[in-house]
Design a protein around this motif. Sequence first.
Motif, PDB file in Angstrom:
ATOM      1  N   MET A   1      10.619  19.181   5.260  1.00  0.00           N
ATOM      2  CA  MET A   1      10.554  17.928   4.540  1.00  0.00           C
ATOM      3  C   MET A   1       9.292  17.921   3.691  1.00  0.00           C
ATOM      4  SD  MET A   1      10.478  14.007   5.996  1.00  0.00           S
ATOM      5  CE  MET A   1       9.142  14.283   7.125  1.00  0.00           C
ATOM      6  N   SER A   2       9.415  17.477   2.469  1.00  0.00           N
ATOM      7  CA  SER A   2       8.270  17.346   1.578  1.00  0.00           C
ATOM      8  C   SER A   2       7.630  15.985   1.764  1.00  0.00           C
ATOM      9  CB  SER A   2       8.703  17.495   0.125  1.00  0.00           C
ATOM     10  OG  SER A   2       9.225  18.779  -0.106  1.00  0.00           O
ATOM     11  N   GLN A   3       6.307  15.946   1.724  1.00  0.00           N
ATOM     12  CA  GLN A   3       5.599  14.673   1.778  1.00  0.00           C
ATOM     13  C   GLN A   3       5.674  13.956   0.436  1.00  0.00           C
ATOM     14  OE1 GLN A   3       4.394  13.321   4.641  1.00  0.00           O
ATOM     15  NE2 GLN A   3       5.337  15.111   5.567  1.00  0.00           N
ATOM     16  N   ALA A   4       5.735  14.740  -0.655  1.00  0.00           N
ATOM     17  CA  ALA A   4       5.832  14.163  -1.994  1.00  0.00           C
ATOM     18  C   ALA A   4       6.620  15.110  -2.894  1.00  0.00           C
ATOM     19  CB  ALA A   4       4.456  13.925  -2.578  1.00  0.00           C
ATOM     20  N   VAL A   5       7.432  14.517  -3.748  1.00  0.00           N
ATOM     21  CA  VAL A   5       8.201  15.270  -4.732  1.00  0.00           C
ATOM     22  C   VAL A   5       7.977  14.604  -6.084  1.00  0.00           C
ATOM     23  CG1 VAL A   5      10.522  15.895  -5.504  1.00  0.00           C
ATOM     24  CG2 VAL A   5       9.963  15.970  -3.065  1.00  0.00           C
ATOM     25  N   VAL A   6       7.725  15.425  -7.110  1.00  0.00           N
ATOM     26  CA  VAL A   6       7.560  14.918  -8.460  1.00  0.00           C
ATOM     27  C   VAL A   6       8.759  15.362  -9.279  1.00  0.00           C
ATOM     28  CG1 VAL A   6       6.126  14.954 -10.536  1.00  0.00           C
ATOM     29  CG2 VAL A   6       5.040  15.039  -8.274  1.00  0.00           C
ATOM     30  N   HIS A   7       9.388  14.396  -9.963  1.00  0.00           N
ATOM     31  CA  HIS A   7      10.549  14.687 -10.799  1.00  0.00           C
ATOM     32  C   HIS A   7      10.583  13.709 -11.965  1.00  0.00           C
ATOM     33  CE1 HIS A   7      14.567  16.024 -11.850  1.00  0.00           C
ATOM     34  NE2 HIS A   7      14.941  14.758 -11.911  1.00  0.00           N
ATOM     35  N   ASN A   8      10.673  14.241 -13.179  1.00  0.00           N
ATOM     36  CA  ASN A   8      10.775  13.410 -14.383  1.00  0.00           C
ATOM     37  C   ASN A   8       9.709  12.317 -14.449  1.00  0.00           C
ATOM     38  OD1 ASN A   8      12.872  14.821 -15.545  1.00  0.00           O
ATOM     39  ND2 ASN A   8      14.460  13.441 -14.797  1.00  0.00           N
ATOM     40  N   GLY A   9       8.482  12.657 -14.116  1.00  0.00           N
ATOM     41  CA  GLY A   9       7.385  11.717 -14.240  1.00  0.00           C
ATOM     42  C   GLY A   9       7.275  10.684 -13.135  1.00  0.00           C
ATOM     43  N   ILE A  10       8.045  10.864 -12.059  1.00  0.00           N
ATOM     44  CA  ILE A  10       8.023   9.945 -10.925  1.00  0.00           C
ATOM     45  C   ILE A  10       7.627  10.721  -9.665  1.00  0.00           C
ATOM     46  CG2 ILE A  10       9.357   8.330  -9.497  1.00  0.00           C
ATOM     47  CD1 ILE A  10       9.087   7.354 -12.354  1.00  0.00           C
ATOM     48  N   VAL A  11       6.770  10.116  -8.856  1.00  0.00           N
ATOM     49  CA  VAL A  11       6.364  10.689  -7.571  1.00  0.00           C
ATOM     50  C   VAL A  11       7.096   9.927  -6.469  1.00  0.00           C
ATOM     51  CG1 VAL A  11       4.447  11.164  -6.017  1.00  0.00           C
ATOM     52  CG2 VAL A  11       4.084  11.201  -8.494  1.00  0.00           C
ATOM     53  N   TYR A  12       7.805  10.672  -5.637  1.00  0.00           N
ATOM     54  CA  TYR A  12       8.532  10.107  -4.505  1.00  0.00           C
ATOM     55  C   TYR A  12       7.835  10.555  -3.221  1.00  0.00           C
ATOM     56  CZ  TYR A  12      12.174   9.634  -8.057  1.00  0.00           C
ATOM     57  OH  TYR A  12      12.877   9.337  -9.197  1.00  0.00           O
ATOM     58  N   LEU A  13       7.308   9.622  -2.466  1.00  0.00           N
ATOM     59  CA  LEU A  13       6.707   9.963  -1.184  1.00  0.00           C
ATOM     60  C   LEU A  13       7.713   9.736  -0.070  1.00  0.00           C
ATOM     61  CD1 LEU A  13       4.046   9.999  -2.766  1.00  0.00           C
ATOM     62  CD2 LEU A  13       2.993   8.853  -0.834  1.00  0.00           C
ATOM     63  N   SER A  14       7.682  10.612   0.922  1.00  0.00           N
ATOM     64  CA  SER A  14       8.503  10.390   2.105  1.00  0.00           C
ATOM     65  C   SER A  14       7.889   9.250   2.909  1.00  0.00           C
ATOM     66  CB  SER A  14       8.582  11.666   2.947  1.00  0.00           C
ATOM     67  OG  SER A  14       7.299  12.014   3.422  1.00  0.00           O
ATOM     68  N   GLY A  15       8.616   8.766   3.886  1.00  0.00           N
ATOM     69  CA  GLY A  15       8.078   7.715   4.745  1.00  0.00           C
ATOM     70  C   GLY A  15       6.879   8.231   5.508  1.00  0.00           C
ATOM     71  N   GLN A  16       5.775   7.498   5.427  1.00  0.00           N
ATOM     72  CA  GLN A  16       4.534   7.908   6.080  1.00  0.00           C
ATOM     73  C   GLN A  16       4.319   7.080   7.339  1.00  0.00           C
ATOM     74  OE1 GLN A  16       2.668  10.551   4.853  1.00  0.00           O
ATOM     75  NE2 GLN A  16       4.434  10.701   3.490  1.00  0.00           N
ATOM     76  N   VAL A  17       3.940   7.766   8.418  1.00  0.00           N
ATOM     77  CA  VAL A  17       3.635   7.114   9.696  1.00  0.00           C
ATOM     78  C   VAL A  17       2.318   7.659  10.213  1.00  0.00           C
ATOM     79  CG1 VAL A  17       6.040   6.659  10.333  1.00  0.00           C
ATOM     80  CG2 VAL A  17       4.981   8.814  10.995  1.00  0.00           C
ATOM     81  N   ASP A  18       1.750   6.940  11.164  1.00  0.00           N
ATOM     82  CA  ASP A  18       0.524   7.396  11.817  1.00  0.00           C
ATOM     83  C   ASP A  18       0.441   6.713  13.171  1.00  0.00           C
ATOM     84  OD1 ASP A  18      -2.428   8.629  11.252  1.00  0.00           O
ATOM     85  OD2 ASP A  18      -2.500   6.860  12.536  1.00  0.00           O
ATOM     86  N   GLY A  19       0.481   7.494  14.225  1.00  0.00           N
ATOM     87  CA  GLY A  19       0.452   6.929  15.567  1.00  0.00           C
ATOM     88  C   GLY A  19      -0.898   6.994  16.234  1.00  0.00           C
ATOM     89  N   THR A  20      -1.967   7.252  15.484  1.00  0.00           N
ATOM     90  CA  THR A  20      -3.279   7.403  16.108  1.00  0.00           C
ATOM     91  C   THR A  20      -3.960   6.076  16.420  1.00  0.00           C
ATOM     92  OG1 THR A  20      -4.424   7.619  13.979  1.00  0.00           O
ATOM     93  CG2 THR A  20      -3.650   9.659  15.026  1.00  0.00           C
TER      94      THR A  20
END
Length: 105
Positions: A1-20
């Motif tokens: 899974m990618s954390q971020a993908v750039v396509h056609n001038g748009i950045v798509y971030l995956s869902g970010q979590v943090d359990g710390t």
Amino acid sequence: MSQAVVHNGIVYLSGQVDGTADDVTGQTKNVLAKVDKYLQEAGTDKSKLLTSTIWLKDIGRDFGAMNEVWNSWIDPNNKPARATTEASMATPKFLVEIQVTAALK
């Protein structure tokens, strides 16, 4: 899974979590720090956000605290369209998950 993908001038971030962190305030701060990091790596920042989806484990209990952190983090002149909903999380320790899309600078 990618954390971020750039396509056609748009950045798509995956869902970010943090359990710390043990509460939604700490987890939201940590997740938004990750968002900042991935946006910077892609060549943009939160002032270019287009959309955001936020999932909370317990929206009735945690919406206010999450929203306070969100409102202090967001660029007040460039607020994205946002949806917030309650959802089961992948593991019990996760209280919030945030996904964003942003335009490149």
